[in-house]
Design a protein around this motif. Sequence first.
Motif, PDB file in Angstrom:
ATOM      1  N   THR A 128     -42.641  -7.764  30.467  1.00 22.02           N
ATOM      2  CA  THR A 128     -42.812  -6.553  30.617  1.00 22.02           C
ATOM      3  C   THR A 128     -44.071  -5.862  30.178  1.00 22.02           C
ATOM      4  O   THR A 128     -44.742  -4.869  30.803  1.00 22.02           O
ATOM      5  CB  THR A 128     -41.757  -5.317  29.543  1.00 22.02           C
ATOM      6  OG1 THR A 128     -41.821  -5.841  28.590  1.00 22.02           O
ATOM      7  CG2 THR A 128     -40.478  -5.647  30.125  1.00 22.02           C
ATOM      8  N   SER A 132     -46.756  -4.196  33.069  1.00 17.92           N
ATOM      9  CA  SER A 132     -47.364  -2.768  32.854  1.00 17.92           C
ATOM     10  C   SER A 132     -49.035  -3.092  33.222  1.00 17.92           C
ATOM     11  O   SER A 132     -49.517  -2.136  33.558  1.00 17.92           O
ATOM     12  CB  SER A 132     -47.253  -2.548  31.369  1.00 17.92           C
ATOM     13  OG  SER A 132     -45.703  -2.252  31.017  1.00 17.92           O
ATOM     14  N   TYR A 154     -41.968   1.039  29.849  1.00 23.72           N
ATOM     15  CA  TYR A 154     -42.865   1.642  30.810  1.00 23.72           C
ATOM     16  C   TYR A 154     -43.307   2.968  30.725  1.00 23.72           C
ATOM     17  O   TYR A 154     -44.591   3.531  30.909  1.00 23.72           O
ATOM     18  CB  TYR A 154     -42.333   1.295  32.235  1.00 23.72           C
ATOM     19  CG  TYR A 154     -41.904   0.025  32.612  1.00 23.72           C
ATOM     20  CD1 TYR A 154     -42.655  -1.334  32.495  1.00 23.72           C
ATOM     21  CD2 TYR A 154     -40.344  -0.451  33.247  1.00 23.72           C
ATOM     22  CE1 TYR A 154     -42.148  -2.327  32.726  1.00 23.72           C
ATOM     23  CE2 TYR A 154     -40.089  -1.655  33.237  1.00 23.72           C
ATOM     24  CZ  TYR A 154     -40.840  -2.731  33.290  1.00 23.72           C
ATOM     25  OH  TYR A 154     -40.438  -3.904  33.412  1.00 23.72           O
ATOM     26  N   GLU A 155     -42.484   3.717  30.083  1.00 22.28           N
ATOM     27  CA  GLU A 155     -42.689   4.945  29.541  1.00 22.28           C
ATOM     28  C   GLU A 155     -43.998   5.194  28.814  1.00 22.28           C
ATOM     29  O   GLU A 155     -44.834   5.963  28.572  1.00 22.28           O
ATOM     30  CB  GLU A 155     -41.525   5.959  29.115  1.00 22.28           C
ATOM     31  CG  GLU A 155     -40.425   6.296  30.269  1.00 22.28           C
ATOM     32  CD  GLU A 155     -39.339   7.132  29.512  1.00 22.28           C
ATOM     33  OE1 GLU A 155     -38.801   8.035  30.363  1.00 22.28           O
ATOM     34  OE2 GLU A 155     -39.027   6.619  28.512  1.00 22.28           O
ATOM     35  N   SER A 157     -45.937   2.204  28.047  1.00 19.31           N
ATOM     36  CA  SER A 157     -47.069   1.329  28.163  1.00 19.31           C
ATOM     37  C   SER A 157     -47.687   1.470  29.547  1.00 19.31           C
ATOM     38  O   SER A 157     -49.082   1.043  29.631  1.00 19.31           O
ATOM     39  CB  SER A 157     -46.635  -0.032  27.917  1.00 19.31           C
ATOM     40  OG  SER A 157     -45.687  -0.543  29.224  1.00 19.31           O
ATOM     41  N   VAL A 158     -47.167   2.110  30.522  1.00 23.90           N
ATOM     42  CA  VAL A 158     -47.761   2.333  31.700  1.00 23.90           C
ATOM     43  C   VAL A 158     -48.785   3.504  31.620  1.00 23.90           C
ATOM     44  O   VAL A 158     -48.259   4.764  31.310  1.00 23.90           O
ATOM     45  CB  VAL A 158     -46.943   2.444  32.721  1.00 23.90           C
ATOM     46  CG1 VAL A 158     -47.437   2.791  34.398  1.00 23.90           C
ATOM     47  CG2 VAL A 158     -46.277   1.025  33.165  1.00 23.90           C
ATOM     48  N   ALA A 163     -46.257   5.083  39.309  1.00 23.14           N
ATOM     49  CA  ALA A 163     -45.686   3.699  39.131  1.00 23.14           C
ATOM     50  C   ALA A 163     -44.592   3.660  40.091  1.00 23.14           C
ATOM     51  O   ALA A 163     -43.487   4.709  39.897  1.00 23.14           O
ATOM     52  CB  ALA A 163     -45.485   3.319  37.808  1.00 23.14           C
ATOM     53  N   LEU A 165     -40.954   2.218  41.012  1.00 24.00           N
ATOM     54  CA  LEU A 165     -39.772   1.493  40.428  1.00 24.00           C
ATOM     55  C   LEU A 165     -38.510   1.147  41.308  1.00 24.00           C
ATOM     56  O   LEU A 165     -38.555   1.940  42.364  1.00 24.00           O
ATOM     57  CB  LEU A 165     -39.334   2.269  39.036  1.00 24.00           C
ATOM     58  CG  LEU A 165     -40.101   2.753  37.926  1.00 24.00           C
ATOM     59  CD1 LEU A 165     -39.370   3.703  37.041  1.00 24.00           C
ATOM     60  CD2 LEU A 165     -40.852   1.647  37.147  1.00 24.00           C
TER      61      LEU A 165
END
Length: 223
Positions: A128, A132, A154-155, A157-158, A163, A165
């Motif tokens: 993950t 990211s 992802y909330e 780290s992105v 983005a 999904l």
Amino acid sequence: VAEVINLPVNHATHVIVAIGKQGSGAELPESMQAREFPSSRRPISESVVRGAFPIIWEQYNYKGNYTYCYCTKSSHFSFILEEVLKQNVHLETSSAFDIPIIRDMYNQGKISKSTYILCNGYKQPLYTQYISELINDGFNCIPVLDNLKEIDFYEKSVTAEKANLAIRIATDEEPDFAFYTSRLGVRYSDVNTLYNEKIKPNPRFNLKMLHFFINTGIKDSAY
């Protein structure tokens, strides 16, 4: 499915159907029965372009786009990947092991940042993290969510503005095995919650693809 999760009318969503090995209970038309590509019986260049799908397109007057993503776990050998990429296809990864290969292919000019990178498989922390980083670096990377908690990473780290999904949906067929794991995908009854509570409210997230996991043939109508 679009109606079930209340997608906007003009929302563009790709649908990828992953068909497992043919089983005794498979009820697909012969032209859609599972085939393992590429095989030693036919050249890669013939296998990756269209496969058996034109028969179905003509039968149902399909006007959509066809996008082939080669799964790197099929073969990590460079000469195989290079031959596949000559067909202007896209890629699918299955583990953290695959991401450095994606980076190397990009550095060699074999792929571009617009190439679809579908990230499937069990997501351990390193995987993950790599996903990211690809998104943050501008790659067209689409993580395929196969459980309700994966999106939480992802909330955090992105950092990219947008983005894409995907959701891996487990069909409601009767399993011929006595266990259920996240590798089968998000339960059909949980898809609506995942989209409406985690994806739709976040201006940075866009649902790009629905991925159906089918074990040994279709018996339900969830798709």
